[in-house]
Design a protein around this motif. Structure first.
Motif, PDB file in Angstrom:
ATOM      1  N   ARG A  22     -70.895 -11.358 -41.354  1.00 36.62           N
ATOM      2  CA  ARG A  22     -70.565  -9.973 -41.028  1.00 36.62           C
ATOM      3  C   ARG A  22     -71.258  -9.500 -39.750  1.00 36.62           C
ATOM      4  O   ARG A  22     -70.644  -8.856 -38.891  1.00 36.62           O
ATOM      5  CB  ARG A  22     -70.960  -9.064 -42.193  1.00 36.62           C
ATOM      6  CG  ARG A  22     -70.583  -7.590 -42.053  1.00 36.62           C
ATOM      7  CD  ARG A  22     -69.076  -7.397 -42.093  1.00 36.62           C
ATOM      8  NE  ARG A  22     -68.492  -7.371 -40.774  1.00 36.62           N
ATOM      9  CZ  ARG A  22     -67.197  -7.579 -40.536  1.00 36.62           C
ATOM     10  NH1 ARG A  22     -66.369  -7.851 -41.510  1.00 36.62           N
ATOM     11  NH2 ARG A  22     -66.743  -7.526 -39.313  1.00 36.62           N
ATOM     12  N   VAL A  23     -72.532  -9.814 -39.624  1.00 36.38           N
ATOM     13  CA  VAL A  23     -73.275  -9.368 -38.444  1.00 36.38           C
ATOM     14  C   VAL A  23     -72.697  -9.996 -37.178  1.00 36.38           C
ATOM     15  O   VAL A  23     -72.514  -9.322 -36.157  1.00 36.38           O
ATOM     16  CB  VAL A  23     -74.772  -9.718 -38.572  1.00 36.38           C
ATOM     17  CG1 VAL A  23     -75.499  -9.398 -37.269  1.00 36.38           C
ATOM     18  CG2 VAL A  23     -75.404  -8.941 -39.721  1.00 36.38           C
ATOM     19  N   LEU A  24     -72.389 -11.286 -37.234  1.00 34.92           N
ATOM     20  CA  LEU A  24     -71.806 -11.967 -36.080  1.00 34.92           C
ATOM     21  C   LEU A  24     -70.446 -11.374 -35.719  1.00 34.92           C
ATOM     22  O   LEU A  24     -70.113 -11.245 -34.534  1.00 34.92           O
ATOM     23  CB  LEU A  24     -71.662 -13.462 -36.360  1.00 34.92           C
ATOM     24  CG  LEU A  24     -72.971 -14.254 -36.470  1.00 34.92           C
ATOM     25  CD1 LEU A  24     -72.677 -15.709 -36.809  1.00 34.92           C
ATOM     26  CD2 LEU A  24     -73.773 -14.165 -35.181  1.00 34.92           C
ATOM     27  N   LYS A  25     -69.674 -11.000 -36.717  1.00 34.43           N
ATOM     28  CA  LYS A  25     -68.373 -10.379 -36.468  1.00 34.43           C
ATOM     29  C   LYS A  25     -68.543  -9.015 -35.794  1.00 34.43           C
ATOM     30  O   LYS A  25     -67.800  -8.667 -34.866  1.00 34.43           O
ATOM     31  CB  LYS A  25     -67.601 -10.240 -37.776  1.00 34.43           C
ATOM     32  CG  LYS A  25     -67.141 -11.566 -38.373  1.00 34.43           C
ATOM     33  CD  LYS A  25     -66.439 -11.362 -39.710  1.00 34.43           C
ATOM     34  CE  LYS A  25     -65.966 -12.695 -40.300  1.00 34.43           C
ATOM     35  NZ  LYS A  25     -65.295 -12.529 -41.610  1.00 34.43           N
ATOM     36  N   ASP A  26     -69.528  -8.245 -36.268  1.00 30.24           N
ATOM     37  CA  ASP A  26     -69.797  -6.940 -35.661  1.00 30.24           C
ATOM     38  C   ASP A  26     -70.195  -7.103 -34.195  1.00 30.24           C
ATOM     39  O   ASP A  26     -69.730  -6.368 -33.319  1.00 30.24           O
ATOM     40  CB  ASP A  26     -70.924  -6.221 -36.413  1.00 30.24           C
ATOM     41  CG  ASP A  26     -70.527  -5.818 -37.829  1.00 30.24           C
ATOM     42  OD1 ASP A  26     -69.322  -5.757 -38.111  1.00 30.24           O
ATOM     43  OD2 ASP A  26     -71.439  -5.583 -38.649  1.00 30.24           O
ATOM     44  N   VAL A  27     -71.064  -8.071 -33.930  1.00 29.48           N
ATOM     45  CA  VAL A  27     -71.544  -8.321 -32.570  1.00 29.48           C
ATOM     46  C   VAL A  27     -70.406  -8.795 -31.668  1.00 29.48           C
ATOM     47  O   VAL A  27     -70.280  -8.359 -30.516  1.00 29.48           O
ATOM     48  CB  VAL A  27     -72.690  -9.346 -32.589  1.00 29.48           C
ATOM     49  CG1 VAL A  27     -73.019  -9.819 -31.176  1.00 29.48           C
ATOM     50  CG2 VAL A  27     -73.932  -8.746 -33.244  1.00 29.48           C
ATOM     51  N   ALA A  28     -69.554  -9.686 -32.190  1.00 35.21           N
ATOM     52  CA  ALA A  28     -68.427 -10.190 -31.399  1.00 35.21           C
ATOM     53  C   ALA A  28     -67.466  -9.065 -31.038  1.00 35.21           C
ATOM     54  O   ALA A  28     -66.997  -8.965 -29.894  1.00 35.21           O
ATOM     55  CB  ALA A  28     -67.689 -11.275 -32.183  1.00 35.21           C
ATOM     56  N   ALA A  29     -67.174  -8.194 -32.005  1.00 38.04           N
ATOM     57  CA  ALA A  29     -66.282  -7.065 -31.742  1.00 38.04           C
ATOM     58  C   ALA A  29     -66.916  -6.100 -30.740  1.00 38.04           C
ATOM     59  O   ALA A  29     -66.237  -5.564 -29.857  1.00 38.04           O
ATOM     60  CB  ALA A  29     -65.956  -6.336 -33.052  1.00 38.04           C
ATOM     61  N   GLY A  30     -68.235  -5.905 -30.865  1.00 32.02           N
ATOM     62  CA  GLY A  30     -68.935  -5.048 -29.915  1.00 32.02           C
ATOM     63  C   GLY A  30     -68.905  -5.607 -28.509  1.00 32.02           C
ATOM     64  O   GLY A  30     -68.793  -4.865 -27.530  1.00 32.02           O
ATOM     65  N   THR A  31     -68.983  -6.931 -28.388  1.00 32.07           N
ATOM     66  CA  THR A  31     -68.904  -7.572 -27.077  1.00 32.07           C
ATOM     67  C   THR A  31     -67.552  -7.316 -26.429  1.00 32.07           C
ATOM     68  O   THR A  31     -67.464  -7.048 -25.223  1.00 32.07           O
ATOM     69  CB  THR A  31     -69.134  -9.094 -27.209  1.00 32.07           C
ATOM     70  OG1 THR A  31     -70.423  -9.325 -27.786  1.00 32.07           O
ATOM     71  CG2 THR A  31     -69.050  -9.777 -25.854  1.00 32.07           C
ATOM     72  N   CYS A  32     -66.493  -7.377 -27.219  1.00 32.77           N
ATOM     73  CA  CYS A  32     -65.150  -7.062 -26.693  1.00 32.77           C
ATOM     74  C   CYS A  32     -65.101  -5.638 -26.172  1.00 32.77           C
ATOM     75  O   CYS A  32     -64.544  -5.366 -25.101  1.00 32.77           O
ATOM     76  CB  CYS A  32     -64.105  -7.257 -27.790  1.00 32.77           C
ATOM     77  SG  CYS A  32     -63.872  -8.972 -28.313  1.00 32.77           S
ATOM     78  N   GLY A  33     -65.705  -4.725 -26.922  1.00 33.74           N
ATOM     79  CA  GLY A  33     -65.758  -3.336 -26.474  1.00 33.74           C
ATOM     80  C   GLY A  33     -66.548  -3.184 -25.194  1.00 33.74           C
ATOM     81  O   GLY A  33     -66.173  -2.414 -24.306  1.00 33.74           O
TER      82      GLY A  33
END
Length: 311
Positions: A22-33
């Protein structure tokens, strides 16, 4: 601003709170943003920094910066120093969103254990956003320092820096390793309060939409997410802009300690007030507020799309 009305958002999101990725997914999505934020916002940011940092009278306003920059340095000058923020802001925004999403899960579990509704109160949203901003400041301060040094180079003056690594080398030579963190205090103030308002504004609007239309977060149309992101952008800059002005002034001050104008954050604020009055804390505000809507609309839209795709 305590309110217990909109809680369904957390009921939807908590179903995967035990996901080890979950944390990695949050970070990956934040990177896209973050990447979307840089590509859309860099021209506005270059304009803002020049208005904030150059002596009064250099430019008459944002339009004057644009005209002179295109005439003397060409359109690509708006993207000076882009490599650093493209990598760095992607990392910064990933930290912001990663920490914020983690704090949301923390508060939700805490509420459940205390026998309260699992959805967050608005105070908790603000605190979660503030913590994400403070965490991000440690990375944002040196990245922005490097970018600002590159953005404020002009074609009419001798080139001081050849690139990001040259900035790091020269700043370290003149001020040691701590020199790269010049402006950390106003960065902490801007990010701590600003990100609290930022995420509170966005989550409030998302929650109201879900409650009013009886839909889940994933069903909110993209255009409405963009509107809410734009409003969040207005919120952060309306509440924290003076801190950004002080930060920019400190980070464009002379590398030579004996020639610096400002000795501290308070000294910078005092001298700005003496020289320009209250309006001195709002130089460059127009391009910043014009930038706020498209930049933050793209940030949240990219984040939400990535979260939906990642799951």
């Amino acid at each position: 601003m305590e309110d217990v009305e909109p809680h369904i958002i957390e009921a939807v999101e908590q179903k995967d709170s035990n996901d080890p990725l979950r944390v990695l997914k949050d970070v990956a999505a934040g990177t896209c943003g973050g990447i979307a934020q840089v590509l859309v916002g860099q021209p506005f940011d270059t304009t803002k920094v020049r208005l904030q940092s150059f002596p009064p009278g250099t430019y008459t306003g944002g339009l004057d910066v644009v005209q002179k920059l295109i005439k003397t340095e060409g359109p690509l000058a708006f993207y000076k120093g882009t490599l650093t923020p493209l990598v760095g802001v992607g990392a910064c925004v990933s930290i912001q969103f990663g920490v914020f999403e983690g704090m949301k899960r923390f508060f939700s579990k805490q509420n459940i254990s205390n026998g309260k509704p699992e959805g967050l109160t608005y105070t908790q949203y603000y605190v979660a956003g503030s913590i994400s901003g403070l965490a991000n400041s440690i990375l944002a301060c040196p990245i922005e320092h490097i970018r600002i040094r590159l953005q404020t180079q002009t074609a009419s003056a001798p080139k001081q820096f050849s690139g990001p690594m040259d900035v790091i080398r020269k700043v370290q030579q003149s001020g040691g390793i701590t020199g790269i963190f010049r402006g950390l205090t106003p960065t902490l103030l801007r990010e701590g309060h600003g990100m609290g308002v930022y995420f509170l504004t966005y989550e409030y609007l998302v929650n109201r939409d879900m409650a009013a239309n009886k839909i889940e977060r994933k069903d909110i149309p993209g255009w409405r997410l963009c509107v809410y992101g734009g409003c969040a952008g207005y919120g952060v800059w309306l509440s924290a802009y003076p801190f950004d002005v002080i930060k920019s002034k400190m980070q464009t001050d002379s590398l030579d300690a004996t020639k610096r104008q400002f000795n501290s954050t308070i000294d910078c604020a005092r001298m700005t007030l003496q020289a320009s009055g209250i309006k001195g804390f709002f130089r460059g505000f127009v391009p910043t507020i014009l930038r706020a809507a498209p930049v933050n609309a793209s940030t949240f839209y990219a984040f939400e799309l990535a979260m939906r795709a990642i799951g």
